[in-house]
Write a protein that holds these residues in place. Sequence first.
Motif, mmCIF file in Angstrom:
data_model
loop_
_atom_site.group_PDB
_atom_site.id
_atom_site.type_symbol
_atom_site.label_atom_id
_atom_site.label_comp_id
_atom_site.label_asym_id
_atom_site.label_seq_id
_atom_site.Cartn_x
_atom_site.Cartn_y
_atom_site.Cartn_z
ATOM 1 N N ASP A 36 9.173 56.383 31.353
ATOM 2 C CA ASP A 36 9.775 56.117 32.655
ATOM 3 C C ASP A 36 9.888 54.613 32.919
ATOM 4 N N ASP A 37 11.076 54.212 33.355
ATOM 5 C CA ASP A 37 11.353 52.793 33.604
ATOM 6 C C ASP A 37 11.214 52.446 35.092
ATOM 7 N N ASN A 38 10.001 52.661 35.614
ATOM 8 C CA ASN A 38 9.687 52.252 36.987
ATOM 9 C C ASN A 38 10.575 52.944 38.019
ATOM 10 N N SER A 39 10.663 54.260 37.941
ATOM 11 C CA SER A 39 11.459 55.031 38.890
ATOM 12 C C SER A 39 10.999 54.776 40.328
ATOM 13 N N LYS A 40 11.952 54.751 41.249
ATOM 14 C CA LYS A 40 11.661 54.521 42.657
ATOM 15 C C LYS A 40 11.543 55.823 43.443
ATOM 16 N N ASP A 41 11.852 56.930 42.812
ATOM 17 C CA ASP A 41 11.726 58.225 43.480
ATOM 18 C C ASP A 41 10.385 58.866 43.077
ATOM 19 N N ALA A 42 10.317 60.183 43.115
ATOM 20 C CA ALA A 42 9.059 60.873 42.813
ATOM 21 C C ALA A 42 8.870 61.203 41.329
ATOM 22 N N SER A 43 9.706 60.645 40.459
ATOM 23 C CA SER A 43 9.649 60.988 39.025
ATOM 24 C C SER A 43 8.262 60.808 38.430
ATOM 25 N N GLN A 44 7.637 59.674 38.677
ATOM 26 C CA GLN A 44 6.340 59.406 38.063
ATOM 27 C C GLN A 44 5.258 60.352 38.573
ATOM 28 N N ASN A 45 5.300 60.694 39.849
ATOM 29 C CA ASN A 45 4.327 61.647 40.385
ATOM 30 C C ASN A 45 4.500 63.027 39.757
ATOM 31 N N ILE A 46 5.751 63.428 39.559
ATOM 32 C CA ILE A 46 6.031 64.718 38.928
ATOM 33 C C ILE A 46 5.504 64.731 37.496
ATOM 34 N N ILE A 47 5.762 63.646 36.785
ATOM 35 C CA ILE A 47 5.295 63.542 35.399
ATOM 36 C C ILE A 47 3.767 63.558 35.336
ATOM 37 N N LYS A 48 3.120 62.846 36.248
ATOM 38 C CA LYS A 48 1.656 62.832 36.295
ATOM 39 C C LYS A 48 1.102 64.233 36.547
ATOM 40 N N ASN A 49 1.744 64.969 37.436
ATOM 41 C CA ASN A 49 1.303 66.335 37.723
ATOM 42 C C ASN A 49 1.440 67.240 36.504
ATOM 43 N N LEU A 50 2.531 67.071 35.767
ATOM 44 C CA LEU A 50 2.716 67.853 34.546
ATOM 45 C C LEU A 50 1.656 67.492 33.510
ATOM 46 N N GLU A 51 1.351 66.203 33.404
ATOM 47 C CA GLU A 51 0.363 65.736 32.425
ATOM 48 C C GLU A 51 -1.024 66.296 32.731
ATOM 49 N N LYS A 52 -1.332 66.454 34.027
ATOM 50 C CA LYS A 52 -2.623 67.005 34.425
ATOM 51 C C LYS A 52 -2.738 68.498 34.098
ATOM 52 N N LYS A 53 -1.615 69.204 34.178
ATOM 53 C CA LYS A 53 -1.619 70.659 33.985
ATOM 54 C C LYS A 53 -1.455 71.070 32.525
ATOM 55 N N PHE A 54 -0.753 70.227 31.765
ATOM 56 C CA PHE A 54 -0.421 70.607 30.379
ATOM 57 C C PHE A 54 -0.843 69.491 29.422
ATOM 58 N N LYS A 55 -1.699 69.823 28.492
ATOM 59 C CA LYS A 55 -2.253 68.813 27.589
ATOM 60 C C LYS A 55 -1.219 68.258 26.620
ATOM 61 N N TYR A 56 -0.087 68.951 26.478
ATOM 62 C CA TYR A 56 0.944 68.469 25.553
ATOM 63 C C TYR A 56 1.977 67.568 26.233
ATOM 64 N N VAL A 57 1.763 67.244 27.507
ATOM 65 C CA VAL A 57 2.646 66.315 28.217
ATOM 66 C C VAL A 57 1.994 64.943 28.268
ATOM 67 N N MET A 58 2.749 63.918 27.898
ATOM 68 C CA MET A 58 2.266 62.537 27.895
ATOM 69 C C MET A 58 3.314 61.658 28.574
ATOM 70 N N TYR A 59 2.911 60.440 28.891
ATOM 71 C CA TYR A 59 3.896 59.533 29.487
ATOM 72 C C TYR A 59 3.579 58.082 29.175
ATOM 73 N N ILE A 60 4.618 57.282 29.215
ATOM 74 C CA ILE A 60 4.518 55.825 29.176
ATOM 75 C C ILE A 60 5.311 55.325 30.377
ATOM 76 N N PHE A 61 4.624 54.654 31.302
ATOM 77 C CA PHE A 61 5.281 54.094 32.480
ATOM 78 C C PHE A 61 5.481 52.595 32.260
ATOM 79 N N ARG A 62 6.720 52.176 32.329
ATOM 80 C CA ARG A 62 7.034 50.772 32.104
ATOM 81 C C ARG A 62 7.250 50.073 33.450
ATOM 82 N N ASN A 63 7.081 48.760 33.465
ATOM 83 C CA ASN A 63 7.088 48.014 34.724
ATOM 84 C C ASN A 63 8.472 47.719 35.277
#
Length: 232
Positions: A36-63
């Motif tokens: 994710d390239d520093n989304s201004k909407d809820a994208s990062q929160n959604i991704i974080k929630n998926l990562e918490k629920k599913f061990k096969y979800v990962m993310y890299i958040f860029r500035n």
Amino acid sequence: MKACVIIPTLNEEKNIYKIFNKIKSTKIKLDILFIDDNSKDASQNIIKNLEKKFKYVMYIFRNSKTGIGSAHKEGIKYCYKKKYDLIITMDADGTHDPKYFKKMIAAAKYYDYVITSRFAKPGLIKDWPLLRKFITYSRHALVKIFLDISYDASGAYRCFYRNKIKLKDICAAKNNDYAFFWEITYIIKKRGYKIHEIPVQLIYRKLGKSKMKIKHIFYSLFYLFKIFIFKK
């Protein structure tokens, strides 16, 4: 087989759950890496929630927004570092349907680099607006003329095995934006890798806004001329 699908995101809050559920429905065992390239909407929160629920979800958040090509390269470097056997790249906007995963993975066993094509059969982008069709077909024609590439070189929906392509060849593509896709196709072809195309139906984006701007189109055209002039 250890597999990973790379999905760059930028303000895709309306599409993330949809693409995740479609990937999940394939029942193919693979990890999902969001870049994710520093989304201004809820994208990062959604991704974080998926990562918490599913061990096969990962993310890299860029500035900051550093380009779709840059996101792909960072994701691919990560997959090489973590020694994934199979790598799939795709868009988050809903145009790339995971139902093609099995066909892509099967083809990757026999070819070095598998890309999807909007031009291999008629009507694969039939619901796209006329302007986007014109831009897409024009770009395809110009890449074919200047770089002698007949493949659908500008799409992001691709698949390959790590042991078949050297990371240095992936990183040889210098462009960090949309031109990355046809540049890496040109490099892969030039260096003798076997490329295979799979026809896919691309449904036009239904939710969210396209990130491609006029400036991206003109810069990509300029970059194409530059590669053509200096190619060896």
